[in-house]
Design a protein around this motif. Structure first.
Motif, PDB file in Angstrom:
ATOM      1  N   TRP A  64       3.010  17.582  18.715  1.00 34.65           N
ATOM      2  CA  TRP A  64       1.821  16.931  19.263  1.00 34.65           C
ATOM      3  C   TRP A  64       0.673  17.111  18.274  1.00 34.65           C
ATOM      4  CZ3 TRP A  64       5.371  19.431  22.221  1.00 34.65           C
ATOM      5  CH2 TRP A  64       5.841  18.787  23.372  1.00 34.65           C
ATOM      6  N   PRO A  65       0.351  16.080  17.464  1.00 31.81           N
ATOM      7  CA  PRO A  65      -0.761  16.209  16.515  1.00 31.81           C
ATOM      8  C   PRO A  65      -2.108  16.265  17.241  1.00 31.81           C
ATOM      9  CG  PRO A  65       0.213  14.006  16.413  1.00 31.81           C
ATOM     10  CD  PRO A  65       1.047  14.809  17.365  1.00 31.81           C
ATOM     11  N   GLY A  66      -3.029  17.039  16.672  1.00 38.66           N
ATOM     12  CA  GLY A  66      -4.367  17.160  17.252  1.00 38.66           C
ATOM     13  C   GLY A  66      -4.414  18.040  18.484  1.00 38.66           C
ATOM     14  N   ARG A  67      -3.348  18.770  18.731  1.00 40.53           N
ATOM     15  CA  ARG A  67      -3.259  19.620  19.919  1.00 40.53           C
ATOM     16  C   ARG A  67      -2.764  21.007  19.532  1.00 40.53           C
ATOM     17  NH1 ARG A  67      -3.474  15.894  24.402  1.00 40.53           N
ATOM     18  NH2 ARG A  67      -3.730  17.784  25.619  1.00 40.53           N
ATOM     19  N   ALA A  68      -2.955  21.958  20.451  1.00 40.40           N
ATOM     20  CA  ALA A  68      -2.460  23.333  20.294  1.00 40.40           C
ATOM     21  C   ALA A  68      -2.028  23.827  21.665  1.00 40.40           C
ATOM     22  CB  ALA A  68      -3.557  24.227  19.721  1.00 40.40           C
ATOM     23  N   TRP A  69      -1.200  24.849  21.680  1.00 37.27           N
ATOM     24  CA  TRP A  69      -0.735  25.401  22.951  1.00 37.27           C
ATOM     25  C   TRP A  69      -1.812  26.284  23.567  1.00 37.27           C
ATOM     26  CZ3 TRP A  69       2.824  22.745  24.943  1.00 37.27           C
ATOM     27  CH2 TRP A  69       3.778  22.136  24.139  1.00 37.27           C
ATOM     28  N   ALA A  70      -2.022  26.131  24.865  1.00 39.91           N
ATOM     29  CA  ALA A  70      -2.971  26.964  25.606  1.00 39.91           C
ATOM     30  C   ALA A  70      -2.443  28.391  25.648  1.00 39.91           C
ATOM     31  CB  ALA A  70      -3.146  26.422  27.025  1.00 39.91           C
ATOM     32  N   GLU A  71      -3.344  29.341  25.835  1.00 40.20           N
ATOM     33  CA  GLU A  71      -2.952  30.753  25.861  1.00 40.20           C
ATOM     34  C   GLU A  71      -1.937  31.075  26.952  1.00 40.20           C
ATOM     35  OE1 GLU A  71      -5.836  33.831  25.424  1.00 40.20           O
ATOM     36  OE2 GLU A  71      -7.125  32.520  24.243  1.00 40.20           O
ATOM     37  N   GLY A  72      -1.925  30.339  28.045  1.00 35.54           N
ATOM     38  CA  GLY A  72      -1.013  30.623  29.148  1.00 35.54           C
ATOM     39  C   GLY A  72       0.410  30.146  28.934  1.00 35.54           C
ATOM     40  N   ALA A  73       0.677  29.445  27.835  1.00 36.56           N
ATOM     41  CA  ALA A  73       2.033  28.960  27.570  1.00 36.56           C
ATOM     42  C   ALA A  73       2.953  30.159  27.342  1.00 36.56           C
ATOM     43  CB  ALA A  73       2.037  28.046  26.348  1.00 36.56           C
ATOM     44  N   ASP A  74       4.091  30.176  28.029  1.00 36.26           N
ATOM     45  CA  ASP A  74       5.034  31.280  27.871  1.00 36.26           C
ATOM     46  C   ASP A  74       6.471  30.755  27.884  1.00 36.26           C
ATOM     47  OD1 ASP A  74       5.599  30.732  30.547  1.00 36.26           O
ATOM     48  OD2 ASP A  74       4.791  32.613  31.296  1.00 36.26           O
ATOM     49  N   TYR A  75       7.400  31.645  27.629  1.00 32.33           N
ATOM     50  CA  TYR A  75       8.805  31.277  27.522  1.00 32.33           C
ATOM     51  C   TYR A  75       9.296  30.505  28.752  1.00 32.33           C
ATOM     52  CZ  TYR A  75      13.864  31.588  27.402  1.00 32.33           C
ATOM     53  OH  TYR A  75      15.185  31.267  27.437  1.00 32.33           O
ATOM     54  N   MET A  76       8.986  30.984  29.950  1.00 29.59           N
ATOM     55  CA  MET A  76       9.491  30.325  31.161  1.00 29.59           C
ATOM     56  C   MET A  76       8.922  28.917  31.316  1.00 29.59           C
ATOM     57  SD  MET A  76      11.859  32.097  32.316  1.00 29.59           S
ATOM     58  CE  MET A  76      12.183  31.084  33.751  1.00 29.59           C
ATOM     59  N   PHE A  77       7.677  28.705  30.877  1.00 30.25           N
ATOM     60  CA  PHE A  77       7.108  27.360  30.923  1.00 30.25           C
ATOM     61  C   PHE A  77       7.966  26.404  30.094  1.00 30.25           C
ATOM     62  CE2 PHE A  77       4.629  24.123  28.724  1.00 30.25           C
ATOM     63  CZ  PHE A  77       4.223  23.358  29.809  1.00 30.25           C
ATOM     64  N   PHE A  78       8.285  26.780  28.860  1.00 28.56           N
ATOM     65  CA  PHE A  78       9.077  25.903  27.990  1.00 28.56           C
ATOM     66  C   PHE A  78      10.516  25.789  28.478  1.00 28.56           C
ATOM     67  CE2 PHE A  78       5.496  27.170  25.388  1.00 28.56           C
ATOM     68  CZ  PHE A  78       5.065  25.932  24.947  1.00 28.56           C
ATOM     69  N   ARG A  79      11.063  26.862  28.954  1.00 25.96           N
ATOM     70  CA  ARG A  79      12.432  26.854  29.471  1.00 25.96           C
ATOM     71  C   ARG A  79      12.568  25.874  30.628  1.00 25.96           C
ATOM     72  NH1 ARG A  79      17.290  26.806  29.456  1.00 25.96           N
ATOM     73  NH2 ARG A  79      18.640  28.381  30.323  1.00 25.96           N
ATOM     74  N   ASN A  80      11.538  25.789  31.482  1.00 24.68           N
ATOM     75  CA  ASN A  80      11.595  24.937  32.670  1.00 24.68           C
ATOM     76  C   ASN A  80      11.089  23.510  32.459  1.00 24.68           C
ATOM     77  OD1 ASN A  80      12.698  26.921  34.378  1.00 24.68           O
ATOM     78  ND2 ASN A  80      10.691  27.828  34.676  1.00 24.68           N
ATOM     79  N   THR A  81      10.379  23.246  31.366  1.00 28.15           N
ATOM     80  CA  THR A  81       9.807  21.904  31.192  1.00 28.15           C
ATOM     81  C   THR A  81      10.398  21.104  30.029  1.00 28.15           C
ATOM     82  OG1 THR A  81       7.968  22.733  29.850  1.00 28.15           O
ATOM     83  CG2 THR A  81       7.608  22.546  32.238  1.00 28.15           C
ATOM     84  N   ALA A  82      10.914  21.766  28.986  1.00 29.81           N
ATOM     85  CA  ALA A  82      11.461  21.026  27.838  1.00 29.81           C
ATOM     86  C   ALA A  82      12.739  20.309  28.260  1.00 29.81           C
ATOM     87  CB  ALA A  82      11.740  21.977  26.685  1.00 29.81           C
ATOM     88  N   PRO A  83      12.941  19.107  27.810  1.00 32.50           N
ATOM     89  CA  PRO A  83      12.199  18.330  26.830  1.00 32.50           C
ATOM     90  C   PRO A  83      11.248  17.294  27.443  1.00 32.50           C
ATOM     91  CG  PRO A  83      14.325  17.317  27.124  1.00 32.50           C
ATOM     92  CD  PRO A  83      14.261  18.506  28.088  1.00 32.50           C
ATOM     93  N   ASP A  84      10.807  17.484  28.663  1.00 32.41           N
ATOM     94  CA  ASP A  84       9.940  16.524  29.366  1.00 32.41           C
ATOM     95  C   ASP A  84       8.518  16.564  28.787  1.00 32.41           C
ATOM     96  OD1 ASP A  84       8.258  15.204  31.228  1.00 32.41           O
ATOM     97  OD2 ASP A  84       9.664  15.639  32.850  1.00 32.41           O
ATOM     98  N   ARG A  85       8.216  15.629  27.880  1.00 35.10           N
ATOM     99  CA  ARG A  85       6.927  15.625  27.180  1.00 35.10           C
ATOM    100  C   ARG A  85       5.721  15.614  28.116  1.00 35.10           C
ATOM    101  NH1 ARG A  85       6.585  15.059  21.620  1.00 35.10           N
ATOM    102  NH2 ARG A  85       4.538  14.109  21.739  1.00 35.10           N
ATOM    103  N   PRO A  86       5.689  14.781  29.156  1.00 36.52           N
ATOM    104  CA  PRO A  86       4.517  14.807  30.045  1.00 36.52           C
ATOM    105  C   PRO A  86       4.311  16.168  30.719  1.00 36.52           C
ATOM    106  CG  PRO A  86       5.729  12.771  30.364  1.00 36.52           C
ATOM    107  CD  PRO A  86       6.579  13.653  29.484  1.00 36.52           C
ATOM    108  N   LYS A  87       5.385  16.799  31.142  1.00 36.22           N
ATOM    109  CA  LYS A  87       5.254  18.124  31.760  1.00 36.22           C
ATOM    110  C   LYS A  87       4.804  19.158  30.732  1.00 36.22           C
ATOM    111  CE  LYS A  87       8.501  17.658  35.577  1.00 36.22           C
ATOM    112  NZ  LYS A  87       9.758  18.146  36.158  1.00 36.22           N
ATOM    113  N   MET A  88       5.376  19.096  29.535  1.00 34.56           N
ATOM    114  CA  MET A  88       5.011  20.049  28.488  1.00 34.56           C
ATOM    115  C   MET A  88       3.544  19.876  28.091  1.00 34.56           C
ATOM    116  SD  MET A  88       8.460  19.877  26.158  1.00 34.56           S
ATOM    117  CE  MET A  88       8.057  21.221  25.030  1.00 34.56           C
TER     118      MET A  88
END
Length: 132
Positions: A64-88
């Motif tokens: 995602w250009p022009g973006r960065a991950w928020a501090e609250g992003a954690d392993y379980m967030f990515f495990r449960n949302t990838a590869p769904d771009r809108p959710k991520m």
């Protein structure tokens, strides 16, 4: 911190060399928002890899250009949302010059153009991404 500050590079093991493919180089180039993207990346030319895959989870690495991950992003967030771009995207914040990268098991925000090798540890995560 910008770029990949705090990157620790372990000595490559024979397994890493074998996993790396492409002659054992194991090199990937990540780039911030303004980086050019191409199949053949070049740190010297400021060209980042345009398609990455994670050797650990076998998911495509998304950018995602022009973006960065928020501090609250954690392993379980990515495990449960990838590869769904809108959710991520719910955990992204606007950061001009940066690009957010993620697969199902790892994530990073970068600025500029940075080299990444198999097994590099960034913010406590071992990234195993290669050009697809």
């Amino acid at each position: 911190a910008s770029g990949l500050a705090g990157v620790r590079r372990p000595a490559p093991s024979p397994e890493d060399e074998a996993d790396a493919g492409f002659g054992g180089s194991g090199m990937t180039v990540l780039g911030g928002e303004r980086a050019r993207l191409a199949p053949k990346a070049s740190l010297a030319m400021g060209v980042a890899s345009d398609a990455l895959r994670c050797l650990h989870c076998d998911f495509k690495v998304q950018r995602w250009p022009g973006r960065a991950w928020a501090e609250g992003a954690d392993y379980m967030f990515f495990r449960n949302t990838a590869p769904d771009r809108p959710k991520m995207a719910r955990m992204l914040v606007t950061r001009p010059g940066s690009a957010a990268y993620a697969c199902q098991c790892s994530w990073i925000s970068v600025e500029g153009v940075r080299q990444l090798r198999i097994g590099d540890t960034v913010d406590g995560k071992s990234l195993k991404w290669l050009a697809a």
